[in-house]
Structure formats: structure tokens, C-alpha cells
Design a protein around this motif. Sequence first.
Motif, PDB file in Angstrom:
ATOM      1  N   UNK A   1     117.002  39.283  24.757  1.00 52.69           N
ATOM      2  CA  UNK A   1     118.071  40.190  24.388  1.00 52.69           C
ATOM      3  C   UNK A   1     117.996  40.492  22.889  1.00 52.69           C
ATOM      4  N   UNK A   2     117.970  41.774  22.534  1.00 55.85           N
ATOM      5  CA  UNK A   2     117.841  42.180  21.140  1.00 55.85           C
ATOM      6  C   UNK A   2     119.051  41.734  20.311  1.00 55.85           C
ATOM      7  N   UNK A   3     120.236  41.681  20.913  1.00 61.07           N
ATOM      8  CA  UNK A   3     121.439  41.256  20.183  1.00 61.07           C
ATOM      9  C   UNK A   3     121.425  39.760  19.911  1.00 61.07           C
ATOM     10  N   UNK A   4     120.856  38.985  20.851  1.00 61.26           N
ATOM     11  CA  UNK A   4     120.666  37.554  20.575  1.00 61.26           C
ATOM     12  C   UNK A   4     119.756  37.394  19.365  1.00 61.26           C
ATOM     13  N   UNK A   5     118.686  38.190  19.330  1.00 59.14           N
ATOM     14  CA  UNK A   5     117.752  38.122  18.203  1.00 59.14           C
ATOM     15  C   UNK A   5     118.411  38.492  16.893  1.00 59.14           C
TER      16      UNK A   5
ATOM     17  N   UNK B   1     128.220  19.935  19.609  1.00 61.51           N
ATOM     18  CA  UNK B   1     128.757  21.004  20.447  1.00 61.51           C
ATOM     19  C   UNK B   1     127.734  21.416  21.508  1.00 61.51           C
ATOM     20  N   UNK B   2     127.738  20.704  22.639  1.00 60.35           N
ATOM     21  CA  UNK B   2     126.884  21.121  23.748  1.00 60.35           C
ATOM     22  C   UNK B   2     127.450  22.390  24.368  1.00 60.35           C
ATOM     23  N   UNK B   3     126.599  23.388  24.542  1.00 61.74           N
ATOM     24  CA  UNK B   3     127.058  24.662  25.076  1.00 61.74           C
ATOM     25  C   UNK B   3     126.022  25.222  26.039  1.00 61.74           C
ATOM     26  N   UNK B   4     126.457  26.196  26.832  1.00 66.95           N
ATOM     27  CA  UNK B   4     125.554  26.764  27.823  1.00 66.95           C
ATOM     28  C   UNK B   4     125.977  28.171  28.192  1.00 66.95           C
ATOM     29  N   UNK B   5     125.037  28.955  28.739  1.00 74.96           N
ATOM     30  CA  UNK B   5     125.385  30.262  29.287  1.00 74.96           C
ATOM     31  C   UNK B   5     126.216  30.114  30.563  1.00 74.96           C
ATOM     32  N   UNK B   6     126.899  31.168  30.943  1.00 80.39           N
ATOM     33  CA  UNK B   6     127.751  31.175  32.133  1.00 80.39           C
ATOM     34  C   UNK B   6     126.983  30.820  33.403  1.00 80.39           C
ATOM     35  N   UNK B   7     125.730  31.235  33.514  1.00 85.20           N
ATOM     36  CA  UNK B   7     124.967  31.026  34.742  1.00 85.20           C
ATOM     37  C   UNK B   7     124.111  29.757  34.735  1.00 85.20           C
TER      38      UNK B   7
ATOM     39  N   UNK C   1     129.666  29.807  27.531  1.00 87.14           N
ATOM     40  CA  UNK C   1     129.766  31.215  27.169  1.00 87.14           C
ATOM     41  C   UNK C   1     130.192  32.037  28.377  1.00 87.14           C
ATOM     42  N   UNK C   2     130.856  33.135  28.129  1.00 89.19           N
ATOM     43  CA  UNK C   2     131.191  34.075  29.192  1.00 89.19           C
ATOM     44  C   UNK C   2     130.005  34.991  29.503  1.00 89.19           C
ATOM     45  N   UNK C   3     128.918  34.833  28.743  1.00 89.56           N
ATOM     46  CA  UNK C   3     127.704  35.630  28.937  1.00 89.56           C
ATOM     47  C   UNK C   3     126.637  34.782  29.632  1.00 89.56           C
ATOM     48  N   UNK C   4     125.772  35.436  30.383  1.00 93.46           N
ATOM     49  CA  UNK C   4     124.652  34.751  31.033  1.00 93.46           C
ATOM     50  C   UNK C   4     123.484  34.574  30.070  1.00 93.46           C
TER      51      UNK C   4
ATOM     52  N   UNK D   1     120.063  35.087  28.376  1.00 94.45           N
ATOM     53  CA  UNK D   1     119.301  36.307  28.162  1.00 94.45           C
ATOM     54  C   UNK D   1     120.147  37.561  28.129  1.00 94.45           C
ATOM     55  N   UNK D   2     121.453  37.395  28.249  1.00 91.71           N
ATOM     56  CA  UNK D   2     122.370  38.544  28.299  1.00 91.71           C
ATOM     57  C   UNK D   2     123.462  38.457  27.242  1.00 91.71           C
ATOM     58  N   UNK D   3     123.191  37.753  26.147  1.00 96.62           N
ATOM     59  CA  UNK D   3     124.150  37.702  25.047  1.00 96.62           C
ATOM     60  C   UNK D   3     124.821  36.366  24.801  1.00 96.62           C
ATOM     61  N   UNK D   4     124.453  35.325  25.539  1.00 95.29           N
ATOM     62  CA  UNK D   4     125.079  34.010  25.334  1.00 95.29           C
ATOM     63  C   UNK D   4     124.790  33.451  23.940  1.00 95.29           C
ATOM     64  N   UNK D   5     123.582  33.666  23.454  1.00 99.46           N
ATOM     65  CA  UNK D   5     123.216  33.172  22.117  1.00 99.46           C
ATOM     66  C   UNK D   5     124.003  33.922  21.052  1.00 99.46           C
ATOM     67  N   UNK D   6     124.090  35.231  21.183  1.00 99.57           N
ATOM     68  CA  UNK D   6     124.889  36.034  20.247  1.00 99.57           C
ATOM     69  C   UNK D   6     126.334  35.550  20.253  1.00 99.57           C
TER      70      UNK D   6
END
Length: 175
Positions: free
Chosen positions: A41-45, A124-130, A143-146, A148-153
Motif C-alpha cells: 500500500x502506497x499510503x503505508x509506505x 504495544x502489540x498490534x495487528x491488522x483487522x484480518x 487496526x480497523x484496516x486490513x 496491506x490496506x492501510x493498517x501500517x498507516x
Amino acid sequence: MAKSYKEIMNDITTFIFDVDGVLTDSTVHITQTGEMLRTMNIRDGFAMKAAVESGYNVCIISGGSSEGVRIRLRNLGITDIHLSCPNKVDTFKEYIDVYGIKAGQVLYMGDDIPDYHVMQLVGLPSCPQDSSPEIKSISTYISHKNGGKGAVRDVIEQVMKVQGKWNTYFNGKHD
């Protein structure tokens, strides 16, 4: 009383991310020559680059191996890229030891069983929604994001906003 994830975000100096399932959506496209292609994902980058330029430590610890992934991450300014890691805990411990980072200052985002043990060591352990149910069960922030779909951002932006660095970054040279 346990701290909320927003309170813990005040202490974060370091982001560590897995690749497959976090920076990607867990899908690989396999060419006829056997090369595995991933989509990021470009926004994660953009957020990872913003974190690096704002003085955060950004590290990648992944069991996978791809020269394309390494090149992409280096182009974002990330220098601590650990691919083909058979033991993420050992890599994590060595990384924080080399840089003098306290485990409580680390946000680690993982998505599946290979991330489980290292995630138990961080602030702070964290993870994407999926993510897998096992990872969700130990994550302080989901995250509420999956992947590769913005979770890192999502997590980088939240940490930088809590610490007052998100708007500062954009009000500087990055308008």
C-alpha cells in the motif's frame, strides 16, 4: 489499572513490522519462473517514510525473503530490514540491544503465528483487522484496516498524532 493503547502510544519510539499480512494483504502472485510478487500500500509506505524522517526507529522483521521488498523498503529510508528470519524473537532482542531500545518503547505489528512470541515482548502489540484469532487475542491495538490496506498507516499516524508529530511533519517541508 492497565494503560490504554493511546497512553502506551506516548512511549513509542520504534515501529517493527512483519511483511506478509501486514505490509501486504497476504497474497502472493507467482510467476512462471517461481518469483513471488507482492503488493504494498502506497499510503503505508508514505507513513513509514514520515516516521523515519520524524526520528522514529523503523524495522522490518519477516520470515519471507524478497529482494523487491528490500528495495522498496530501502527506498522509504528504512535501513533495518531483516528478511528470512527463522526466529523473530532472537532478531528482535538483538535489534533492541544494538540500539539501546527498551521493549516497552516498541510497537510491533504482526498478523499470524510466527509473530506471536515476539509480540508478547513489546510495549504495544498490534495487528491488522484480518489477523489470525491468536494474534488478535494478544494485541493491545487491532487496526480497523486490513493488512496491506492501510493498517501500517493507521498505527503510525495514531502514534505520531498522540505525540504531536503528525501535523508538525506536514507543516514543515512536507505540506
